[in-house]
Design an enzyme around this catalytic site. Structure first.
Site, short mmCIF file in Angstrom:
data_model
loop_
_atom_site.label_atom_id
_atom_site.label_comp_id
_atom_site.label_asym_id
_atom_site.label_seq_id
_atom_site.Cartn_x
_atom_site.Cartn_y
_atom_site.Cartn_z
N GLY A 182 -4.26 1.20 14.10
CA GLY A 182 -4.65 1.01 12.72
C GLY A 182 -4.68 2.26 11.88
N GLN A 183 -4.70 3.45 12.51
CA GLN A 183 -4.83 4.69 11.75
C GLN A 183 -3.59 5.56 11.95
OE1 GLN A 183 -9.02 6.35 11.33
NE2 GLN A 183 -9.13 5.45 13.35
N MET A 199 -6.47 -5.21 16.87
CA MET A 199 -7.92 -5.17 17.05
C MET A 199 -8.49 -6.36 17.84
SD MET A 199 -8.82 -2.32 15.82
CE MET A 199 -7.22 -1.78 16.39
N LYS A 246 0.84 -1.21 0.00
CA LYS A 246 0.00 0.00 0.00
C LYS A 246 0.87 1.25 0.00
CE LYS A 246 -2.38 -1.13 3.70
NZ LYS A 246 -1.89 -2.50 3.90
N CYS A 274 -11.59 1.42 17.20
CA CYS A 274 -10.39 0.61 16.96
C CYS A 274 -9.40 0.60 18.13
CB CYS A 274 -9.67 1.07 15.70
SG CYS A 274 -9.00 2.73 15.73
N MET A 275 -9.35 1.61 18.97
CA MET A 275 -8.29 1.62 19.99
C MET A 275 -8.71 2.17 21.34
SD MET A 275 -6.10 4.68 18.27
CE MET A 275 -4.66 4.10 19.08
#
Length: 812
Positions: free
Chosen positions: A398-399, A361, A84, A168-169
């Site tokens: 994740g971000q 996650m 990516k 997510c966190m």
């Protein structure tokens, strides 16, 4: 979605398996190329995708990004990117970029001017400020999150702002706070270079964090001995590299952690000197029913420190609580062999080993996520596998700025900037002083968390009637979509504003759509999972009338101020953002007028206003100009000598953390009990609130894939990535597939008590769930698995559980 025959599906599956070999379509600078070669202007930036925070160099020419390379000066990735990352420049150039503001008229979006769009938002909020909420993102830049936070909490006087990081966190943050009294990891990525044992707790780093995973795999290829244990609920590419793979029953990870603690206690680790010196034994105050329908689904008080911080228990109570969790009993509960429980405990007990646990996650998207995070820290505390390079408990993210923006800037509904809790009256006063607001402006009420916010918005008569969404796609990523998003269709009087770069499932229901600048079309700064802030400068112009999210908020705020809205005035009657935008001569930079937005670096002005907050909890950030020259710095960043700013790799450790007192060894200086001690937690195993039964006999797990990121808004518009993984699918164990007469490419319907979805099967692909389980990724907006997932969530963190629910399958 066009139907795919089996042959086409198998072909694309094979392409996906080779995705990491695909070469980028952008130019890629060869080693030794000079920054000015061929007229290309190069500059640094962090990657736009996950929370790893890889450094990249992007090349601009003729107003476009035309080349990229991994940044060899970046300590995170050291000149390597994932598939990516090598395509990150292409995310700017999808054919359907949003370029003009649009308003929905008679069911259709029609172009309008920015002036009209700003006026609509101004009037909508001013008419009912208490019914307005803002839903943001761990993709907000730090200045963007800061300006939105100040707008809502300082300008509107309530706390109804929350980021998608709640999904997510939030449990990771709650676990850190419950254990240390302050958020975010004490260790860093350097632990990957020193560990001798690596344990996955329900994550798939080979695909989700491949650059970090490669650091350990590279060591093994060079001859380093690193024992790799994969605790998982499905076979993944990570499993292929593991020395031990164990499939555990969903939700039973708590029992596994308790089983390790049980053996450590039996081995005498409660008597180790560090336990009494640095830690307290702790358990929760209140019992929470495992079934969310049996408790108040909002229950703001659960996150109050008096509950989150728990209570002391005696050594005898702790030992008694763990007696139940023998290796054999844990095997019975979880399915993990007793021999592997013993092996993990033995490795943790060995002072010559350096054990690193990491997760993402799996333990976070969990109705007992706070408890599970706390237990992971606790087994490292108890065993002494903490505070040494390679020995740590590390929560991945994740971000790209879920840490730097959502957590540190405090865009959660219960926080203020600097990760200060809104329930603390002292911190409310500090915030009012730093923002120069009238006393009492900051509300003492926790705002609506994500699930509650959307529940209120999608309910007739609910407390929220307007939501402004920025940099996220809740129309695809919220759980239980029929309840929490699609119900908006039937609700009159609800108004949805969406700032985004492409059409999404969220803009499909929006009443007002605003085109945003993205990535290097604006200045920015992110904060990654290891506490590292990374800055970049604008490199190219955004298309059409697309504008930065920070400008959009400033423009609305100024319009409300000009219209006399009281909350947009500070204690002197000036606009609440005037202080950040004043020049040395006292004049105001008219940054709300886009023609003048880049007269100064607005990001720098907002960042410098934010910096004093970071020092309160020892998360010190350096001046903006320092980050402009650096390739990222891990906080706390302190000025050792004039102009010499040094980062911190390991927190709370003498000689590593500048705030630890000499002779202390370890010092948890934000301890919840004000005695410099962290906690060793006890939490019981509890079954999941929804488990398979005769009617819904399968487990469903959701997640990501290597090629795509989150809802695919960006990556599905990058041709090489889209071709390598063109659509979502369902993984089923071969035996279950055979029983249904299903082969790869056949359509299968997955159905829960909340919704259903039909999509193609992929049997014996890159991943494989155990019998009785299935897996579906969530990147494909045409095949939305969140129609099926549930909105049950952790009582403390309010994070929903996307990883487990009961479904039934049938061949379509």
């Amino acid at each position: 979605m066009n139907d795919l025959d089996r042959r086409a599906f198998l072909k694309t599956s094979a392409m996906a398996a080779a995705a990491a070999m695909i070469l980028p379509q952008l130019g890629s600078a060869a080693e030794g190329d000079t920054p000015a070669a061929d007229g290309i202007r190069w500059d640094k930036a962090p990657c736009r995708f996950c929370g790893t925070g890889c450094g990249v160099l992007l090349g601009a020419k003729d107003g476009r990004i035309v080349a990229m390379q991994a940044d060899k000066e970046a300590s995170v990735n050291k000149g390597l990117c994932c598939v990516k990352g090598y395509h990150v420049g292409l995310i700017l150039y999808g054919q359907d970029r949003l370029t003009v503001p649009q308003k929905r008229v008679d069911g259709k979006l029609v172009p309008i001017s920015w002036e009209e769009a700003i006026a609509i938002i101004r009037d909508r909020i001013s008419a009912a400020p208490a019914k307005f909420a803002m839903y943001g993102s761990g993709q907000w830049t730090i200045p963007e999150g800061y300006v939105a936070n100040k707008f809502v909490k300082g300008g509107l006087g309530h706390n109804h702002i929350d980021p998608n990081a709640r999904l997510c966190m939030a449990s990771a943050a709650a676990g850190f706070n419950a254990t240390y009294g302050v958020d975010e990891p004490a260790g860093c990525y350097d632990d990957l270079d020193h560990c001798t044992v690596l344990i996955d707790w329900g994550n798939n780093p080979a695909e989700m964090h491949p650059v970090l995973f490669s650091r350990v795999m590279d060591r093994r290829l060079k001859g380093d001995k690193v024992l790799y244990i994969d605790l998982t609920t499905r076979r993944t590419r990570s499993s292929e590299q593991a020395d031990h793979v164990a499939f555990f029953k969903p939700n039973s990870d708590l029992a596994i952690a308790n089983g390790i603690a049980h053996l450590l206690v039996k081995a005498g680790f409660l008597d180790k000197p560090w336990v009494d010196k640095f830690f307290r034994l702790r358990q929760r105050v209140a019992e929470y029913a495992p079934d969310p329908t049996k408790r108040d689904i909002y229950d703001a008080e659960a996150i109050h420190p008096k509950n989150l911080n728990g209570k002391d228990i005696t050594r005898e109570e702790y030992v008694k609580n763990l007696e139940f969790y023998t290796p054999e009993k844990v095997e019975e509960i979880s399915g993990v062999p007793a021999s592997l429980i013993r092996l993990m405990a033995e490795k943790m007990a060995d002072p010559n080993e350096r054990v690193l646990s990491w997760w993402c996650m799996g333990p976070n998207q969990h109705t007992r996520g706070t408890a599970m995070n706390s237990l992971l820290h606790s087994i490292h505390h108890l065993s002494g596998q903490w505070g040494k390079p390679g020995a740590s408990a590390f929560s991945l993210t994740g971000q790209p700025s879920a840490c730097g923006t959502a957590r540190e800037v405090g865009t959660f509904a219960h926080l203020l900037p600097g990760h200060l809790p809104v329930l603390n009256p002292h911190y409310r006063e500090v915030t009012e002083d730093l923002w120069h607001l009238p006393k009492g402006r900051i509300s003492d009420k926790i705002g609506f968390h994500t699930v509650k916010m959307w529940e209120e918005f999608c309910t007739d008569g609910g407390a929220i009637d307007t939501i402004w969404v920025q940099v996220t796609n809740p129309g695809q990523t919220l759980p239980h979509q029929n309840k929490l998003f699609l119900a908006k269709k039937e609700r009159k009087g609800k108004f949805l504003i969406v700032s985004d770069v492409y059409p999404t499932a969220t803009t499909a229901l929006a009443d007002l759509v605003l085109p945003s600048a993205m990535y290097v079309e604006k200045n920015g700064m992110y904060g990654n999972a290891e506490r590292k802030q990374q800055q970049w400068f604008k490199m190219v112009e955004p298309p059409g009338q697309a504008r930065p999210d920070a400008w959009q908020v400033l423009a609305v705020s100024k319009a409300m101020f000009d219209a006399g809205f009281p909350g947009m005035k500070d204690r002197d009657g000036e606009w609440i953002f005037a202080k950040a935008l004043k020049q040395a001569d006292g004049s105001l930079v008219p940054a709300w007028d886009f023609a003048h937005y880049y007269d100064v670096n607005v990001d720098e002005r907002l960042f410098e206003e934010y910096r004093p907050f970071t020092k309160i909890k020892h998360k010190d950030l350096a001046p903006y100009a320092v980050y402009a020259k650096a390739h990222g710095l891990r906080w706390p960043v302190v000025e050792k000598t004039p102009g010499n700013w040094e980062e911190t790799l390991w927190r709370f450790v003498e000689g590593k953390d500048p705030y630890v007192k000499p002779g202390a060894g370890l010092q948890f200086y934000h301890s919840n009990t004000k005695d410099d001690k962290a906690f060793i937690w006890w939490h019981p195993y509890e079954a999941a609130p929804e488990e398979p039964d005769a009617e819904y006999p399968f487990w469903l797990c959701t997640g990501r894939v290597l090629e795509h990121w989150h809802s695919g808004t960006m990556t599905m518009r990058v041709p090489p990535l889209q071709r390598s993984m063109p659509h979502a699918y369902i993984e089923i164990h071969p035996d279950d597939a055979a029983a249904m007469g299903v082969r790869s490419g056949d359509k299968v319907t997955v159905e829960s008590r909340r919704g259903a979805l039909t999509l193609p099967a992929w049997i014996k692909g890159r991943g494989q769930p155990p019998k009785g389980s299935c897996f579906v990724p969530f990147f494909d907006e045409r095949l939305q698995i969140n129609l099926v997932t549930k909105d049950y969530h952790d009582p403390f963190s309010k994070q929903p559980d996307f990883k487990k629910c009961a479904v039934r399958l049938r061949k379509a």
